[in-house]
Design a protein around this motif. Sequence first.
Motif, short mmCIF file in Angstrom:
data_model
loop_
_atom_site.label_atom_id
_atom_site.label_comp_id
_atom_site.label_asym_id
_atom_site.label_seq_id
_atom_site.Cartn_x
_atom_site.Cartn_y
_atom_site.Cartn_z
N ASN A 22 -1.43 22.21 -2.17
CA ASN A 22 -0.42 23.17 -2.08
C ASN A 22 0.39 23.20 -3.59
N ASN A 23 0.71 24.37 -3.83
CA ASN A 23 1.20 24.78 -4.98
C ASN A 23 2.73 24.05 -5.31
N ASP A 24 3.19 23.72 -4.07
CA ASP A 24 4.76 23.20 -4.16
C ASP A 24 4.79 21.46 -4.08
N THR A 25 3.53 20.98 -4.86
CA THR A 25 3.23 19.61 -4.94
C THR A 25 3.65 19.26 -6.42
N ILE A 26 3.70 17.88 -6.60
CA ILE A 26 3.68 17.46 -7.86
C ILE A 26 2.90 16.26 -7.86
N VAL A 27 1.95 16.11 -8.71
CA VAL A 27 1.17 14.69 -8.59
C VAL A 27 1.65 13.90 -9.94
N SER A 28 0.99 12.61 -9.78
CA SER A 28 1.53 11.40 -10.71
C SER A 28 0.50 10.59 -10.91
N HIS A 29 0.76 9.36 -11.61
CA HIS A 29 0.23 8.42 -12.22
C HIS A 29 -1.19 8.14 -10.91
N HIS A 30 -2.34 8.09 -11.51
CA HIS A 30 -3.46 7.41 -10.53
C HIS A 30 -3.79 8.11 -9.48
N TRP A 31 -3.10 9.35 -9.18
CA TRP A 31 -3.24 9.96 -7.85
C TRP A 31 -4.60 10.12 -7.37
N LEU A 32 -5.45 10.94 -8.37
CA LEU A 32 -6.76 11.30 -7.95
C LEU A 32 -7.74 9.99 -7.87
N ASP A 33 -7.47 9.29 -8.75
CA ASP A 33 -8.30 7.77 -9.02
C ASP A 33 -8.19 7.19 -7.63
N ASN A 34 -7.00 7.05 -7.17
CA ASN A 34 -6.68 6.27 -5.81
C ASN A 34 -7.40 7.13 -4.75
N LEU A 35 -7.26 8.26 -4.65
CA LEU A 35 -7.91 9.06 -3.51
C LEU A 35 -9.49 8.82 -3.53
N LEU A 36 -9.99 9.19 -4.82
CA LEU A 36 -11.49 8.89 -4.96
C LEU A 36 -12.01 7.56 -4.42
N LYS A 37 -11.20 6.37 -4.76
CA LYS A 37 -11.47 5.13 -4.33
C LYS A 37 -11.61 5.04 -2.90
N ALA A 38 -10.58 5.67 -2.38
CA ALA A 38 -10.60 5.57 -0.71
C ALA A 38 -11.85 6.49 -0.24
N LEU A 39 -11.89 7.51 -0.71
CA LEU A 39 -12.89 8.53 -0.32
C LEU A 39 -14.36 7.87 -0.19
N TYR A 40 -14.65 6.97 -1.31
CA TYR A 40 -15.70 6.48 -1.48
C TYR A 40 -16.14 4.87 -1.11
N ILE A 41 -15.06 4.40 -0.20
CA ILE A 41 -15.26 2.77 0.18
C ILE A 41 -16.45 2.91 1.13
N SER A 42 -16.81 3.80 1.95
CA SER A 42 -17.78 4.02 2.87
C SER A 42 -18.24 5.30 3.07
N PRO A 43 -19.54 5.47 3.19
CA PRO A 43 -20.26 6.61 3.62
C PRO A 43 -19.59 7.50 4.79
N ARG A 44 -18.74 6.51 5.68
CA ARG A 44 -18.36 7.08 6.96
C ARG A 44 -17.17 7.87 6.63
N ILE A 45 -16.37 7.44 5.45
CA ILE A 45 -14.84 8.38 5.24
C ILE A 45 -15.48 9.62 4.60
N GLY A 46 -14.73 10.74 5.39
CA GLY A 46 -14.88 11.91 5.23
C GLY A 46 -14.00 12.62 4.32
N MET A 47 -12.61 12.62 4.82
CA MET A 47 -11.40 13.05 4.20
C MET A 47 -10.57 12.02 3.90
N VAL A 48 -9.57 12.27 2.97
CA VAL A 48 -8.43 11.32 2.41
C VAL A 48 -7.25 12.10 2.09
N GLY A 49 -6.28 11.58 2.41
CA GLY A 49 -5.08 12.32 2.08
C GLY A 49 -3.93 11.26 1.56
N PRO A 50 -2.92 11.60 0.79
CA PRO A 50 -1.77 10.60 0.38
C PRO A 50 -0.56 10.71 1.31
N LEU A 51 0.22 9.66 0.91
CA LEU A 51 1.51 9.76 1.54
C LEU A 51 2.38 10.90 0.86
#
Length: 452
Positions: free
Chosen positions: A89-118
Amino acid sequence: MLDMSLTSIIILTLNNLEKTKKCLVSIRKYTHQPYELIIVDNGSTDGTIQYLKKFPDIKLICNKQNKGFAGGCNQGMKLAKGEQLLLLNNDTIVSHHWLDNLLKALYISPRIGMVGPLTNSTNPPGVKKPANVNYSNEVQYHQLASRFNQHDPSKWKAMQVLYGFCLLLKREVFDKIGLMDERFTIGTAEDNDFCLRATRAGYTLLLAGDTLVHHDGHASFKRNQINLRRIQSENIQKFVQKWGIQPSALVRSQLDFIPDGLLVKGIGPAIYYIDRQLRRPIKDQETLNYLKFKQSDAISVPNPKIQRYHVGEKIDKEVFSKKILNNFLVKSNDRDEIFLIQDDCKRLIKDKISLNYYGFLPQKIITLPNQIIESIQSGKNLESKIEFETQLPNLKVFKCFNTFYLSMNNSFYPIKKVSLEKLKLAPNKAIKISPQILYKFPIGKEIVYSWR
């Protein structure tokens, strides 16, 4: 042509230029992985389009009329070149390590399909905003995020639904489930629909609780004077028409049922074995002894809960010999091989290491004539360690970080210590597993027992 290392960030705009500026500044400052920016404008009149045209690296789609969240996201996803797609969304602000963390969660397993933050605003049901997430301005948010956004798989949680304000998915998921459903006009319910289709396709959704993304929430609705309540009501009706359930049914985070393989009793003297969600009466004490049970093994359950289960065929020695029940340990009278009966097949327990690893008790093994054992179809051998397993044994307790899980139907179900104790399953003997093992299998809803 796809770029395997690239994340396609897809942003929708409809006015709110100042919020869009802040969002883009934060992306450029705090994103260190390869990405492309795709912005779909749904008819802005506040200078947003003119501003975005200044940036040659932005792929810009300009709609003359509002195509809604689903319609705009679909346009962006069709244009995307990345192996990961990220709806933001355009009313978000991202910060430190945001995409790195999300990608690590997404690729922890082939079964993971989608990831979202708090987020600071609305998190999925059952997820509370952490007590330490308090800030009053953007500077304080980034200061907090520098401490909060540290890679920590113990904060990840499997979900039934993630919200679309910041949703990262694999390209293979998009290829499998397709575009967002544009019947959900403007916004709301389309993310529920998207998530449901992903879970039905066999993927697990993960909330990355180690990542905080600021979200104002419904800014486009407020700025453009769109009647959110009316849109929500209309889209909920469309969701019910499509799926036959309310969107809220997806996020009911708890189950209350008695797993197969347990012995239960109510107020009266009858003792039942739960088999395929039927309560099958144990004929007498002799049968109980033959099955290697004691009276004290039976779980006391209120009669109204027991009566939910239809009564199945009574179990005695003869009935058991003709059709051996699941979750029992058996061996033949002339061989040392021990088998676990699971899904009507016999699974060889290869050695004492495997027997001990899973907490199987030798005194629970039932000895049967060899011809009965031979008549049972063979299944996969039970491996000596869960790391090598592709089929979970049922009714075993596992622990990943501080969360307990009960294995059933080749899935892990979160369960609290108090519920394990009600089931007479020992939490202190839980098998410890890593996130890599946990997310190799489907994650069910939490099992909760409220009776006293």
